[in-house]
Write a protein that holds these residues in place. Structure first.
Motif, PDB file in Angstrom:
ATOM      1  N   UNK A 149     -20.287  67.323 -24.434  1.00  0.00           N
ATOM      2  CA  UNK A 149     -19.338  67.799 -25.344  1.00  0.00           C
ATOM      3  C   UNK A 149     -18.111  68.362 -24.911  1.00  0.00           C
ATOM      4  N   UNK A 150     -18.267  69.365 -23.911  1.00  0.00           N
ATOM      5  CA  UNK A 150     -17.232  70.075 -23.365  1.00  0.00           C
ATOM      6  C   UNK A 150     -16.157  69.197 -22.855  1.00  0.00           C
ATOM      7  N   UNK A 151     -16.811  68.232 -21.812  1.00  0.00           N
ATOM      8  CA  UNK A 151     -16.068  67.154 -21.453  1.00  0.00           C
ATOM      9  C   UNK A 151     -15.401  66.212 -22.325  1.00  0.00           C
ATOM     10  N   UNK A 152     -16.005  65.639 -23.375  1.00  0.00           N
ATOM     11  CA  UNK A 152     -15.374  65.131 -24.327  1.00  0.00           C
ATOM     12  C   UNK A 152     -14.225  65.705 -25.137  1.00  0.00           C
ATOM     13  N   UNK A 153     -14.445  66.978 -25.337  1.00  0.00           N
ATOM     14  CA  UNK A 153     -13.416  67.876 -25.771  1.00  0.00           C
ATOM     15  C   UNK A 153     -12.192  67.936 -24.984  1.00  0.00           C
ATOM     16  N   UNK A 154     -12.515  68.104 -23.726  1.00  0.00           N
ATOM     17  CA  UNK A 154     -11.327  68.400 -22.785  1.00  0.00           C
ATOM     18  C   UNK A 154     -10.694  66.938 -22.528  1.00  0.00           C
ATOM     19  N   UNK A 155     -11.441  65.825 -22.488  1.00  0.00           N
ATOM     20  CA  UNK A 155     -10.574  64.723 -22.244  1.00  0.00           C
ATOM     21  C   UNK A 155     -10.092  64.295 -23.517  1.00  0.00           C
ATOM     22  N   UNK A 156     -10.406  64.737 -24.591  1.00  0.00           N
ATOM     23  CA  UNK A 156      -9.822  64.207 -25.859  1.00  0.00           C
ATOM     24  C   UNK A 156      -8.460  65.019 -25.875  1.00  0.00           C
ATOM     25  N   UNK A 157      -8.298  66.255 -25.554  1.00  0.00           N
ATOM     26  CA  UNK A 157      -7.109  67.043 -25.423  1.00  0.00           C
ATOM     27  C   UNK A 157      -6.238  66.602 -24.413  1.00  0.00           C
ATOM     28  N   UNK A 158      -6.745  66.082 -23.341  1.00  0.00           N
ATOM     29  CA  UNK A 158      -6.158  65.530 -22.231  1.00  0.00           C
ATOM     30  C   UNK A 158      -5.441  64.169 -22.697  1.00  0.00           C
ATOM     31  N   UNK A 159      -5.729  63.269 -23.504  1.00  0.00           N
ATOM     32  CA  UNK A 159      -5.190  62.199 -24.100  1.00  0.00           C
ATOM     33  C   UNK A 159      -4.172  62.488 -25.038  1.00  0.00           C
ATOM     34  N   UNK A 160      -4.447  63.694 -25.840  1.00  0.00           N
ATOM     35  CA  UNK A 160      -3.429  63.985 -26.734  1.00  0.00           C
ATOM     36  C   UNK A 160      -2.328  64.478 -25.836  1.00  0.00           C
ATOM     37  N   UNK A 161      -2.415  65.360 -25.109  1.00  0.00           N
ATOM     38  CA  UNK A 161      -1.367  65.854 -24.056  1.00  0.00           C
ATOM     39  C   UNK A 161      -0.594  64.461 -23.629  1.00  0.00           C
ATOM     40  N   UNK A 162      -1.510  63.661 -23.069  1.00  0.00           N
ATOM     41  CA  UNK A 162      -0.794  62.403 -22.411  1.00  0.00           C
ATOM     42  C   UNK A 162       0.173  61.785 -23.423  1.00  0.00           C
ATOM     43  N   UNK A 163      -0.162  61.498 -24.677  1.00  0.00           N
ATOM     44  CA  UNK A 163       0.553  60.889 -25.755  1.00  0.00           C
ATOM     45  C   UNK A 163       1.883  61.884 -26.037  1.00  0.00           C
ATOM     46  N   UNK A 164       1.664  63.096 -26.163  1.00  0.00           N
ATOM     47  CA  UNK A 164       2.832  63.897 -26.469  1.00  0.00           C
ATOM     48  C   UNK A 164       3.726  64.147 -25.454  1.00  0.00           C
ATOM     49  N   UNK A 165       3.588  63.878 -24.064  1.00  0.00           N
ATOM     50  CA  UNK A 165       4.140  63.854 -22.957  1.00  0.00           C
ATOM     51  C   UNK A 165       5.007  62.443 -22.934  1.00  0.00           C
ATOM     52  N   UNK A 166       4.164  61.396 -23.252  1.00  0.00           N
ATOM     53  CA  UNK A 166       4.888  59.748 -23.289  1.00  0.00           C
ATOM     54  C   UNK A 166       5.958  59.788 -24.322  1.00  0.00           C
ATOM     55  N   UNK A 167       5.456  60.454 -25.471  1.00  0.00           N
ATOM     56  CA  UNK A 167       6.410  60.338 -26.506  1.00  0.00           C
ATOM     57  C   UNK A 167       7.729  60.989 -26.374  1.00  0.00           C
ATOM     58  N   UNK A 168       7.399  62.183 -25.781  1.00  0.00           N
ATOM     59  CA  UNK A 168       8.548  63.154 -25.482  1.00  0.00           C
ATOM     60  C   UNK A 168       9.346  62.539 -24.129  1.00  0.00           C
ATOM     61  N   UNK A 209      -9.792  60.804 -14.113  1.00  0.00           N
ATOM     62  CA  UNK A 209     -10.967  60.361 -13.390  1.00  0.00           C
ATOM     63  C   UNK A 209     -11.503  61.398 -12.719  1.00  0.00           C
ATOM     64  N   UNK A 210     -10.744  62.302 -12.083  1.00  0.00           N
ATOM     65  CA  UNK A 210     -11.044  63.163 -10.912  1.00  0.00           C
ATOM     66  C   UNK A 210     -11.733  64.301 -11.426  1.00  0.00           C
ATOM     67  N   UNK A 211     -11.104  64.823 -12.788  1.00  0.00           N
ATOM     68  CA  UNK A 211     -11.462  66.159 -13.307  1.00  0.00           C
ATOM     69  C   UNK A 211     -13.090  65.815 -13.724  1.00  0.00           C
ATOM     70  N   UNK A 212     -13.143  64.842 -14.414  1.00  0.00           N
ATOM     71  CA  UNK A 212     -14.742  64.492 -14.794  1.00  0.00           C
ATOM     72  C   UNK A 212     -15.562  64.549 -13.445  1.00  0.00           C
ATOM     73  N   UNK A 213     -15.145  63.777 -12.438  1.00  0.00           N
ATOM     74  CA  UNK A 213     -15.805  63.783 -11.194  1.00  0.00           C
ATOM     75  C   UNK A 213     -16.088  65.358 -10.756  1.00  0.00           C
ATOM     76  N   UNK A 214     -15.047  65.903 -10.630  1.00  0.00           N
ATOM     77  CA  UNK A 214     -15.177  67.440  -9.963  1.00  0.00           C
ATOM     78  C   UNK A 214     -16.006  68.123 -10.942  1.00  0.00           C
ATOM     79  N   UNK A 215     -16.135  67.900 -11.962  1.00  0.00           N
ATOM     80  CA  UNK A 215     -16.848  68.676 -13.034  1.00  0.00           C
ATOM     81  C   UNK A 215     -18.475  68.654 -12.757  1.00  0.00           C
ATOM     82  N   UNK A 216     -18.698  67.341 -12.471  1.00  0.00           N
ATOM     83  CA  UNK A 216     -20.210  67.145 -11.991  1.00  0.00           C
ATOM     84  C   UNK A 216     -20.497  67.061 -10.622  1.00  0.00           C
ATOM     85  N   UNK A 217     -19.486  67.708 -10.009  1.00  0.00           N
ATOM     86  CA  UNK A 217     -19.905  67.421  -8.342  1.00  0.00           C
ATOM     87  C   UNK A 217     -20.503  68.618  -8.083  1.00  0.00           C
ATOM     88  N   UNK A 218     -21.824  68.790  -7.579  1.00  0.00           N
ATOM     89  CA  UNK A 218     -22.431  69.969  -7.165  1.00  0.00           C
ATOM     90  C   UNK A 218     -22.939  69.868  -5.798  1.00  0.00           C
TER      91      UNK A 218
END
Lengths: 427, 298, 276
Positions: free
Chosen positions: B275-294, B222-231
């Motif tokens: 699109x950049x944010x969507x890609x970043x968040x997609x990667x974030x979710x993958x990482x999340x899944x990877x870590x929780x599986x591990x 949540x915070x990364x999206x917020x900071x990204x758009x915080x001007x």
């Protein structure tokens, strides 16, 4: 259910509050909305007094004053125009005229002006200033801004110095005041937003001409004299270090506050800032002088101005014009100029005893020489955007990432391109 | 059992107010703004508005300022996020145990959260002023520097300075989020570990961190999206300067839309940000899944 | 025991450092509000106020339209916060406790709305509001704030409800409560902390918003506090004393709300986020 009681309470309170909001006066008077863009509590008070007098003289009209803080003014007006939901009268900054006129937002004032009884009373430059775009009177100036040199009278007296007459003297005097350890610097250089005005000043006085374009419509900014002027301006920061290190980001507010907070000995700006200095420094601690002349032996004075414009989408244009006509009548416009510290609209306004004060003299003396006075190309729709972005290039120059020549050439190319587009549209 | 009809109507009714408001006030303007990106739409040339396909995106691909802003945005988001997270987590840990005056202490350290970004920016600009700002005065007084530093005007310090202000602003958010997460870890886990002879550090690594992972991920997301758009901070403190050294994508967007009045280009920039944010968040979710599986495997 | 002592010292040092670091700028804001104009720019800066004055508070409250701004902000943030909380609670419950088609689409949509820069929505949104005569109206501002805070708050509330044991819900329905009864009488009271967190979040967001306030409101009589504070930055002058005094006044309602809700709050924000 504590939380529900709480939410219920909030709703109840807000409902009670809302009862107070809705009770505007309902009458069949014509309502003129007037958006002022240079907000400020003192300015609001002066305008409200003028509006009160107008409403007294015109009982069938009410004027609603709306203010927006200067920093948000441009976006606000752009949004209003883009969505067609505009005020009737707006205070127009000089640099925006081309932009908003090109957007088709402004109403021509020519037909009204032809009937206006005070045509002879106002300064001749007013006609040029109002007609910058398409030779049509889209903006009715209410007074003028001229830049002069402000200096710390008390500090100059301590060192037995007088204000600099030439750009060379300017450097020496600025150096004399610079003591970083104190911290004290010679000059409030403007490196941030709006630095373009000062860059232009030095480019013109080194180049010996105030023409923006040559006969072919090419910008003069890449001529050798202009480049030397830009180099001189940058060197004040880069080489002579007579400006504070953070001056690279100074906008209008910072350069003025650096002076009254005792950091800098000199700055160059509009008479409007006298009011700010008086409120912080008090009388007698600062003085004004004419701008230093360049190696060309000349000084060139940019004439800035604020105006009133009627929006094309307004539904009360008649009433709006009556309001503007009243505000710019000789008596009112001089009242405004006095309270707002600017050069009055009328030919005789500056003979008012009020303007005989020493502090105003350099401003009037500088524009008494008509060939020294020039207007920037406000007619270009891109001028405002260019003006707002020019500091980025100048900051590159100050940081040593670009040379004066590169920056001057970039500016010249952009201005030439804008001019060519404008010419193509006219032909 | 309840009849099927009622079953399907209930969630619809409950979702209706929220979705209606979102659809009218966010989605509808969003779709309109989305289509700007395929148009030549410059406000100063109202008669030349036209569909131009992907030209705006092509121009963006060649825009050096875009890449500079993108680089700065990356530093801005990662720097702010790391600082806010680490300090916020530390504060949450410190606040975990009860001590006298904790409520008052909390009220003070959480208070930045209640102040508007605009005011925070104005305050920090003053605090960091090289001539009369207290930060420079204190550092000089403590003998840590020889001469004042113009933090916000120095090409190397401008971005780190606004990041520092942003970190300060965001500590309470993480402290509140992670603090409540800590409170929900069962005490028995710690007691059992203590009996097994685990030290403080081991308990932190083996119990606290794994139990907190879901909270940490949600907060970071949540915070990364917020900071990204915080001007607000950058806009007021440095205006992107000096020489674009602290320009990020949203402040650059502001310039293209409201200074250059090029809404078509601004639209393309916005879609790219999306699109950049969507890609970043997609990667974030993958990482999340990877870590929780591990995490489950070990 | 020695190790524990070191830890204790370490902890106290940490607490002191955080307090200094976070409180110092706020302290500066506070004392500036109480300094006379000449002391504000004193060089070297005055860290302890020499002469305490209330003139800025008096000026800001009686000399400007601040009371009107304050009332407008209360009205806008209170109403918008309440609408957001109610809508988010209902939607969050539906997303947490029901299975239906398009559920993941809706969740995706909620996150997606957060990713598109708000700045570019101003013009299309303004056009829409102008058509409905909601420009320069507090109602328009309330609806916009409510809408923009809903996505985050729905995610928050959804996590909250998802946390509550499923059995509670089911047993309530078997007891004859019905679906709505189960929500209203059992689940809702259990989620008070979440409601509190959501309300305070939505209130603060609306209370501090500047961009839409500047764009949508024209009349002085309808301006919220944030514009009032921004107006103290004039072209050539910043009224620091007035601005800081105004900022201190602006903090009061939030602290009152905080004091009222704090006991729920810390448990609140996080549980929602876990599943969000």
């Amino acid at each position: 259910m504590q939380i529900f009681r709480f939410i219920f309470k909030i709703l109840l309170i807000t409902f009670a509050l809302s009862l107070f909001v809705g009770c505007g006066e309902t009458s069949n008077k014509t309502r003129v909305t007037f958006l002022q863009v240079l907000g400020g509590k003192d300015r609001d008070k002066i305008l409200q007094e003028m509006i009160r007098q107008f409403e007294q003289a015109n009982p069938d009209i009410v004027v609603e004053l709306q203010s927006v803080p200067w920093d948000q003014a441009h976006e606000k007006l752009v949004t209003m125009v883009a969505t067609g939901s505009v005020p009737d009268v707006v205070e127009m900054a000089d640099a925006w005229i081309g932009e908003f006129a090109a957007m088709g937002a402004l109403e021509s004032l020519e037909p009204h002006l032809a009937q206006w009884p005070y045509r002879e009373a106002i300064k001749d430059v007013t006609w040029r200033a109002g007609r910058v775009y398409d030779n049509t009177f889209y903006a009715f100036p209410y007074g003028f801004y001229v830049k002069a040199l402000f200096y710390r009278k008390d500090w100059f007296a301590d060192k037995n110095l007088t204000p600099p007459a030439t750009t060379d003297e300017f450097v020496h005097i600025a150096q004399a005041f610079t003591e970083p350890a104190k911290p004290r610097y010679g000059y409030s250089l403007r490196g941030g937003r709006g630095c373009f005005d000062m860059a232009t000043y030095f480019m013109f006085v080194f180049n010996g001409s105030s023409a923006y374009f040559d006969e072919q419509g090419r910008s003069t900014f890449d001529q050798p004299g202009a480049i030397r002027g830009l180099q001189f301006f940058a060197d004040l920061y880069k080489k002579h270090h007579v400006a504070p290190p953070d001056a690279i980001n100074y906008g209008y507010n910072e350069l003025v506050s650096a002076f009254y907070s005792g950091v800098t000995a000199m700055y160059i700006n509009d008479p409007e800032t006298i009011k700010t200095q008086l409120s912080h420094l008090g009388e007698g601690k600062f003085g004004t002088a004419a701008l230093p002349v360049g190696p060309s032996g000349r000084r060139f004075i940019k004439l800035g101005y604020g105006s009133y414009s009627i929006l094309r989408a307004s539904e009360n244009k008649e009433a709006a014009w009556r309001f503007i006509a009243f505000m710019n009548s000789p008596e009112m416009s001089t009242y405004w100029a006095k309270n707002n510290y600017m050069v009055p609209l009328t030919k005789t306004g500056e003979q008012d005893p009020y303007f005989q004060q020493e502090i105003f003299k350099p401003f009037f003396a500088q524009i008494a020489v008509p060939e020294d006075v020039y207007f920037p190309p406000y007619e270009l729709p891109e001028y405002s955007a260019f003006f707002e972005a020019a500091h980025i290039d100048f900051q590159r120059l100050l940081l040593g990432e670009a040379t004066a020549e590169q920056v001057a050439k970039k500016w010249a190319a952009e201005l030439t391109a804008a001019k060519m587009r404008q010419n193509a549209k006219v032909d | 059992m309840l009849p099927n009809r009622q079953r399907s109507l209930m969630p619809v009714l409950m979702l209706a107010p929220a979705l209606l408001l979102i659809a009218v006030f966010i989605l509808y303007p969003l779709v309109k703004a989305f289509f700007y990106s395929f148009e030549q739409y410059v406000l100063t040339a109202p008669n030349q508005r036209a569909f131009i396909g992907l030209d705006n995106f092509a121009a963006l691909a060649d825009d050096a300022d875009f890449y500079l802003s993108l680089k700065n945005t990356t530093i801005w988001v990662l720097g702010s996020l790391a600082g806010q997270f680490i300090l916020g987590f530390a504060l949450a840990l410190l606040l975990e145990k009860h001590f006298r005056g904790r409520t008052l202490y909390r009220a003070v350290v959480f208070s930045p959260w209640a102040i508007s970004g605009f005011l925070i920016a104005v305050m920090w600009k003053w605090l960091l002023n090289p001539q009369y700002g207290p930060v420079n005065q204190l550092l000089l007084g403590a003998g840590l520097m020889e001469r004042p530093i113009a933090f916000l005007s120095h090409p190397d310090f401008a971005l780190p300075s606004v990041i520092a202000a942003n970190v300060w602003y965001g500590i309470p958010f993480f402290a509140i989020m992670l603090g409540a997460g800590l409170a929900s870890i069962p005490r028995e886990l710690y007691q059992a570990a203590a009996i097994d002879g685990a030290g403080a550090l081991q308990r932190f690594v083996n119990i606290t961190v794994p139990a907190m992972l879901p909270v940490i991920f949600a907060a970071l997301l949540l915070r990364s999206i917020w900071i990204f758009n915080f001007a607000d901070l950058i806009w007021v403190m440095t205006n992107g300067g000096p020489a674009n050294k602290s320009q990020i994508l949203v402040t650059y967007l502001f310039t293209t839309a409201y200074k250059n009045l090029n809404f078509g280009y601004a639209g393309a920039l916005s879609v790219t940000i999306f699109l950049l944010l969507a890609a970043g968040i997609g990667a974030f979710f993958l990482l999340n899944r990877f870590i929780s599986v591990k995490g489950r495997q070990t | 025991m020695k190790r524990a002592n070191y830890l204790q010292i370490f902890r106290w040092c940490g607490l002191v450092i955080f307090l200094l670091m976070i409180a110092a700028p706020i302290y500066w804001l506070f004392i500036t509000a109480f300094k006379p104009e000449i002391d504000i720019f004193a060089n070297p800066p005055q860290y302890l106020p020499g002469n305490i004055t209330f003139e800025h508070f008096i000026d800001v409250w009686f000399g400007t339209s601040f009371p009107v701004f304050f009332r407008n902000s209360l009205l806008v943030a209170g109403t918008a916060g309440s609408i957001t909380t109610i809508a988010a609670t209902l939607a969050g419950y539906a997303l947490a406790k029901f299975q239906f088609r398009l559920k993941s689409t809706i969740l995706f949509l909620l996150i997606a709305t957060q990713m598109f820069p708000i700045l570019l929505l101003v013009v299309p949104l303004f056009t829409q509001l102008a058509a409905w005569k909601l420009v320069n109206s507090l109602t328009g501002l309330i609806l916009v704030y409510a809408a923009f805070n809903i996505p985050f708050c729905v995610l928050l509330m959804r996590g909250f409800f998802a946390d509550l044991p499923k059995e509670l819900d089911e047993s309530a329905q078997i007891d004859g409560c019905g679906q709505f009864g189960a929500f209203w009488r059992i689940m809702l009271p259990l989620s008070l902390p979440g409601l509190a967190a959501t309300l305070i979040f939505a209130f603060i967001s609306a209370w501090n918003e500047l961009l839409f306030a500047v764009m949508l409101i024209n009349s002085d009589s309808k301006k919220p506090l944030t514009i009032g504070l921004a107006s103290f930055i004039e072209k050539y002058n910043i009224s620091w004393g007035l601005m800081c005094a105004g900022a201190v006044i602006a903090l009061i309602p939030i602290f009152v709300l905080f004091a009222y809700i704090l006991r729920y709050l810390t448990a609140g924000l996080v549980a929602g986020a876990v599943k969000g």
